[in-house]
Design an enzyme around this catalytic site. Structure first.
Site, PDB file in Angstrom:
ATOM      1  N   SER A  48     -11.159 -13.103 -25.236  1.00 52.35           N
ATOM      2  CA  SER A  48     -10.929 -13.011 -26.674  1.00 52.35           C
ATOM      3  C   SER A  48     -11.794 -11.950 -27.351  1.00 52.35           C
ATOM      4  O   SER A  48     -11.365 -11.361 -28.352  1.00 52.35           O
ATOM      5  CB  SER A  48     -11.102 -14.371 -27.351  1.00 52.35           C
ATOM      6  OG  SER A  48     -12.355 -14.911 -27.060  1.00 52.35           O
TER       7      SER A  48
ATOM      8  N   HIS B 163     -16.714 -13.111 -30.692  1.00 57.08           N
ATOM      9  CA  HIS B 163     -15.578 -12.503 -31.372  1.00 57.08           C
ATOM     10  C   HIS B 163     -16.041 -11.359 -32.278  1.00 57.08           C
ATOM     11  O   HIS B 163     -15.421 -10.299 -32.315  1.00 57.08           O
ATOM     12  CB  HIS B 163     -14.821 -13.543 -32.183  1.00 57.08           C
ATOM     13  CG  HIS B 163     -14.090 -14.530 -31.338  1.00 57.08           C
ATOM     14  ND1 HIS B 163     -13.478 -15.649 -31.862  1.00 57.08           N
ATOM     15  CD2 HIS B 163     -13.858 -14.590 -30.000  1.00 57.08           C
ATOM     16  CE1 HIS B 163     -12.908 -16.343 -30.885  1.00 57.08           C
ATOM     17  NE2 HIS B 163     -13.132 -15.705 -29.752  1.00 57.08           N
TER      18      HIS B 163
END
Length: 173
Positions: free
Chosen positions: A73, A123
Protein backbone atom coordinates in the site's frame (compact mmCIF):
# COMPACT_ATOMS: atom_id res chain seq x y z
CA UNK A 1 19.83 -1.67 10.28
CA UNK A 2 22.50 -2.78 12.73
CA UNK A 3 22.30 -6.32 11.32
CA UNK A 4 22.51 -4.89 7.76
CA UNK A 5 19.22 -6.60 6.81
CA UNK A 6 18.14 -3.84 4.44
CA UNK A 7 16.01 -6.18 2.34
CA UNK A 8 13.46 -5.95 5.17
CA UNK A 9 12.61 -2.47 3.92
CA UNK A 10 11.42 -3.81 0.55
CA UNK A 11 10.13 -7.34 1.23
CA UNK A 12 6.95 -6.21 3.05
CA UNK A 13 5.43 -5.49 -0.36
CA UNK A 14 5.52 -9.23 -1.07
CA UNK A 15 3.54 -10.11 2.05
CA UNK A 16 -0.15 -9.59 2.80
CA UNK A 17 -2.18 -10.38 5.91
CA UNK A 18 -5.18 -11.95 4.22
CA UNK A 19 -6.51 -12.67 0.78
CA UNK A 20 -8.78 -9.60 1.01
CA UNK A 21 -5.74 -7.42 1.72
CA UNK A 22 -3.95 -8.77 -1.35
CA UNK A 23 -7.11 -8.52 -3.48
CA UNK A 24 -7.77 -4.86 -2.57
CA UNK A 25 -4.14 -3.91 -3.26
CA UNK A 26 -4.27 -5.66 -6.63
CA UNK A 27 -7.45 -3.80 -7.58
CA UNK A 28 -5.88 -0.48 -6.59
CA UNK A 29 -2.73 -1.25 -8.58
CA UNK A 30 -4.77 -2.30 -11.60
CA UNK A 31 -6.84 0.88 -11.50
CA UNK A 32 -3.88 3.19 -11.02
CA UNK A 33 -1.72 1.18 -13.40
CA UNK A 34 -4.21 1.52 -16.23
CA UNK A 35 -3.62 5.27 -16.11
CA UNK A 36 -0.07 5.66 -14.88
CA UNK A 37 1.87 2.84 -16.50
CA UNK A 38 1.05 4.14 -19.95
CA UNK A 39 2.02 7.66 -18.89
CA UNK A 40 5.18 6.79 -16.95
CA UNK A 41 6.37 3.68 -18.75
CA UNK A 42 7.00 0.34 -17.07
CA UNK A 43 10.34 1.19 -15.47
CA UNK A 44 9.23 4.47 -13.87
CA UNK A 45 6.02 2.80 -12.73
CA UNK A 46 7.98 0.00 -11.04
CA UNK A 47 10.51 2.48 -9.64
CA UNK A 48 7.66 4.49 -8.12
CA UNK A 49 6.15 1.46 -6.41
CA UNK A 50 9.49 0.29 -5.00
CA UNK A 51 10.46 3.80 -3.89
CA UNK A 52 7.08 4.24 -2.22
CA UNK A 53 7.47 0.98 -0.31
CA UNK A 54 11.02 1.94 0.73
CA UNK A 55 9.96 5.36 1.96
CA UNK A 56 6.93 3.89 3.73
CA UNK A 57 9.07 1.27 5.48
CA UNK A 58 11.67 3.85 6.45
CA UNK A 59 9.00 6.22 7.81
CA UNK A 60 7.56 3.38 9.93
CA UNK A 61 11.03 2.43 11.18
CA UNK A 62 11.97 6.00 12.07
CA UNK A 63 8.68 6.61 13.84
CA UNK A 64 9.30 3.39 15.80
CA UNK A 65 5.72 2.17 15.67
CA UNK A 66 6.75 -1.23 17.08
CA UNK A 67 4.95 -2.89 14.22
CA UNK A 68 5.71 -5.04 11.24
CA UNK A 69 4.36 -3.41 8.10
CA UNK A 70 3.19 -5.69 5.30
CA UNK A 71 1.61 -5.05 1.94
CA UNK A 72 2.29 -2.85 -1.04
CA UNK A 73 0.00 0.00 0.00
CA UNK A 74 2.89 2.47 0.49
CA UNK A 75 3.71 1.84 -3.18
CA UNK A 76 0.06 2.41 -4.06
CA UNK A 77 0.13 5.70 -2.15
CA UNK A 78 3.23 6.65 -4.16
CA UNK A 79 1.18 6.05 -7.30
CA UNK A 80 -1.58 8.23 -5.84
CA UNK A 81 0.98 10.97 -5.22
CA UNK A 82 2.16 10.82 -8.82
CA UNK A 83 -1.45 10.81 -10.02
CA UNK A 84 -2.22 13.97 -8.02
CA UNK A 85 0.76 15.80 -9.53
CA UNK A 86 -0.13 14.51 -13.01
CA UNK A 87 -3.73 15.72 -12.70
CA UNK A 88 -2.50 19.11 -11.45
CA UNK A 89 0.09 19.30 -14.24
CA UNK A 90 -2.55 18.64 -16.92
CA UNK A 91 -5.08 21.01 -15.27
CA UNK A 92 -7.52 18.11 -14.96
CA UNK A 93 -8.43 19.02 -11.38
CA UNK A 94 -10.46 21.92 -12.80
CA UNK A 95 -12.89 19.34 -14.17
CA UNK A 96 -15.53 18.89 -11.45
CA UNK A 97 -16.04 15.20 -12.23
CA UNK A 98 -12.31 14.45 -11.98
CA UNK A 99 -12.03 16.52 -8.80
CA UNK A 100 -14.97 14.67 -7.19
CA UNK A 101 -13.42 11.30 -8.08
CA UNK A 102 -10.04 12.36 -6.69
CA UNK A 103 -11.58 13.70 -3.48
CA UNK A 104 -13.66 10.54 -2.94
CA UNK A 105 -10.61 8.35 -3.55
CA UNK A 106 -8.57 10.40 -1.07
CA UNK A 107 -11.36 10.23 1.54
CA UNK A 108 -11.67 6.45 1.15
CA UNK A 109 -7.91 6.07 1.51
CA UNK A 110 -7.84 8.37 4.53
CA UNK A 111 -10.54 6.21 6.12
CA UNK A 112 -8.52 3.06 5.36
CA UNK A 113 -5.38 4.66 6.82
CA UNK A 114 -7.22 5.41 10.07
CA UNK A 115 -8.40 1.82 10.54
CA UNK A 116 -6.83 -0.34 13.26
CA UNK A 117 -3.72 -2.29 12.26
CA UNK A 118 -3.11 0.01 9.27
CA UNK A 119 -0.01 2.19 9.23
CA UNK A 120 -0.86 5.79 8.41
CA UNK A 121 2.87 6.52 8.69
CA UNK A 122 3.73 3.99 5.97
CA UNK A 123 1.03 5.39 3.71
CA UNK A 124 2.30 8.95 4.25
CA UNK A 125 5.85 7.84 3.42
CA UNK A 126 4.65 6.39 0.14
CA UNK A 127 2.56 9.46 -0.68
CA UNK A 128 5.53 11.73 0.09
CA UNK A 129 7.76 9.76 -2.30
CA UNK A 130 5.06 9.74 -4.97
CA UNK A 131 4.48 13.50 -4.90
CA UNK A 132 8.22 14.13 -5.20
CA UNK A 133 8.54 11.64 -8.06
CA UNK A 134 5.47 13.19 -9.71
CA UNK A 135 7.27 16.52 -9.96
CA UNK A 136 10.51 14.84 -11.05
CA UNK A 137 8.72 12.88 -13.82
CA UNK A 138 6.59 15.83 -14.96
CA UNK A 139 6.88 16.88 -18.59
CA UNK A 140 5.81 20.52 -18.54
CA UNK A 141 8.50 22.73 -19.94
CA UNK A 142 7.70 25.57 -17.54
CA UNK A 143 8.30 23.21 -14.58
CA UNK A 144 12.00 22.70 -15.40
CA UNK A 145 13.15 24.65 -12.36
CA UNK A 146 10.63 22.86 -10.11
CA UNK A 147 11.97 19.53 -11.39
CA UNK A 148 15.54 20.58 -10.58
CA UNK A 149 14.68 21.72 -7.06
CA UNK A 150 12.60 18.61 -6.46
CA UNK A 151 15.50 16.37 -7.51
CA UNK A 152 17.73 18.18 -5.02
CA UNK A 153 15.05 17.93 -2.33
CA UNK A 154 14.55 14.23 -3.10
CA UNK A 155 18.28 13.56 -2.73
CA UNK A 156 18.34 15.51 0.53
CA UNK A 157 15.34 13.51 1.74
CA UNK A 158 17.13 10.24 1.03
CA UNK A 159 20.21 11.40 2.95
CA UNK A 160 18.11 12.67 5.87
CA UNK A 161 16.04 9.48 6.04
CA UNK A 162 19.20 7.35 5.98
CA UNK A 163 20.66 9.46 8.79
CA UNK A 164 17.47 9.24 10.86
CA UNK A 165 17.30 5.49 10.29
CA UNK A 166 20.85 5.02 11.56
CA UNK A 167 20.20 7.30 14.53
CA UNK A 168 17.00 5.42 15.37
CA UNK A 169 18.81 2.09 15.14
CA UNK A 170 21.47 3.32 17.58
CA UNK A 171 18.78 4.44 20.04
CA UNK A 172 16.81 1.19 19.79
CA UNK A 173 19.76 -1.13 20.18
Amino acid sequence: VIGHQYWRLITPMLLHGRFLHLFMNLIAMRNLGSILERELGSWRYLFTIITGVLFGSIFVFIRNENTIAIGISAGIYALLGILLVYLFEKDLLKNKMVLMNVMSTLMINLYISLMPNVSMTGHLGGLYAGVLLGFIFSKRKDWAQIRLYTKIFFAMSVVLLAYLMIQNANILF
